[in-house]
Design a protein around this motif. Sequence first.
Motif, PDB file in Angstrom:
ATOM      1  N   THR A   1      -9.171  -4.232 -13.304  1.00  0.00           N
ATOM      2  CA  THR A   1      -8.876  -3.486 -12.088  1.00  0.00           C
ATOM      3  C   THR A   1      -8.001  -2.300 -12.441  1.00  0.00           C
ATOM      4  O   THR A   1      -7.081  -2.418 -13.240  1.00  0.00           O
ATOM      5  CB  THR A   1      -8.133  -4.396 -11.088  1.00  0.00           C
TER       6      THR A   1
ATOM      7  N   ILE B   1      -4.647 -10.046  -5.548  1.00  0.00           N
ATOM      8  CA  ILE B   1      -5.727  -9.302  -4.896  1.00  0.00           C
ATOM      9  C   ILE B   1      -5.345  -8.828  -3.488  1.00  0.00           C
ATOM     10  O   ILE B   1      -5.673  -7.717  -3.094  1.00  0.00           O
ATOM     11  CB  ILE B   1      -7.051 -10.096  -4.879  1.00  0.00           C
ATOM     12  N   ARG B   2      -4.613  -9.632  -2.731  1.00  0.00           N
ATOM     13  CA  ARG B   2      -4.241  -9.212  -1.369  1.00  0.00           C
ATOM     14  C   ARG B   2      -3.301  -8.010  -1.401  1.00  0.00           C
ATOM     15  O   ARG B   2      -3.431  -7.095  -0.597  1.00  0.00           O
ATOM     16  CB  ARG B   2      -3.607 -10.364  -0.602  1.00  0.00           C
TER      17      ARG B   2
ATOM     18  N   SER C   1      -5.594   0.816 -10.772  1.00  0.00           N
ATOM     19  CA  SER C   1      -4.879   1.285  -9.591  1.00  0.00           C
ATOM     20  C   SER C   1      -4.176   2.592  -9.944  1.00  0.00           C
ATOM     21  O   SER C   1      -3.634   2.723 -11.033  1.00  0.00           O
ATOM     22  CB  SER C   1      -3.850   0.233  -9.171  1.00  0.00           C
TER      23      SER C   1
ATOM     24  N   ILE D   1      -3.205  -5.799  -3.833  1.00  0.00           N
ATOM     25  CA  ILE D   1      -4.007  -4.676  -4.311  1.00  0.00           C
ATOM     26  C   ILE D   1      -4.832  -4.109  -3.161  1.00  0.00           C
ATOM     27  O   ILE D   1      -4.870  -2.897  -2.950  1.00  0.00           O
ATOM     28  CB  ILE D   1      -4.920  -5.110  -5.475  1.00  0.00           C
ATOM     29  N   GLU D   2      -5.488  -4.982  -2.409  1.00  0.00           N
ATOM     30  CA  GLU D   2      -6.297  -4.517  -1.284  1.00  0.00           C
ATOM     31  C   GLU D   2      -5.430  -3.886  -0.202  1.00  0.00           C
ATOM     32  O   GLU D   2      -5.870  -2.990   0.501  1.00  0.00           O
ATOM     33  CB  GLU D   2      -7.103  -5.672  -0.702  1.00  0.00           C
ATOM     34  N   GLY D   3      -4.188  -4.351  -0.068  1.00  0.00           N
ATOM     35  CA  GLY D   3      -3.267  -3.788   0.916  1.00  0.00           C
ATOM     36  C   GLY D   3      -2.617  -2.504   0.415  1.00  0.00           C
ATOM     37  O   GLY D   3      -1.780  -1.935   1.092  1.00  0.00           O
ATOM     38  N   ARG D   4      -2.985  -2.085  -0.800  1.00  0.00           N
ATOM     39  CA  ARG D   4      -2.509  -0.854  -1.431  1.00  0.00           C
ATOM     40  C   ARG D   4      -1.013  -0.880  -1.715  1.00  0.00           C
ATOM     41  O   ARG D   4      -0.348   0.144  -1.706  1.00  0.00           O
ATOM     42  CB  ARG D   4      -2.855   0.376  -0.604  1.00  0.00           C
TER      43      ARG D   4
END
Length: 66
Positions: free
Chosen positions: A34, A54-55, A36, A57-60
């Motif tokens: 991944t 992951i949460r 970022s 990462i998805e939440g930025r």
Amino acid sequence: MDQQQTSHPAQPDSESFVCSHCGAIAEGPPPTSTCSVENGSRHYFCDDCARANIRAIEGRLDSAWW
């Protein structure tokens, strides 16, 4: 004239992948790694760190928040 040599810490070669979170080193970036972009610089994360966060990462959230 004396020349001084400066030693630099060992760096993985340009073909190596270093996880920005745990420091794991792999030969080249794994296809499932991944990436970022945080504050204008790229951070790469291994599968284990990406799955564990992951949460975030998805939440930025920047990796400093993990």
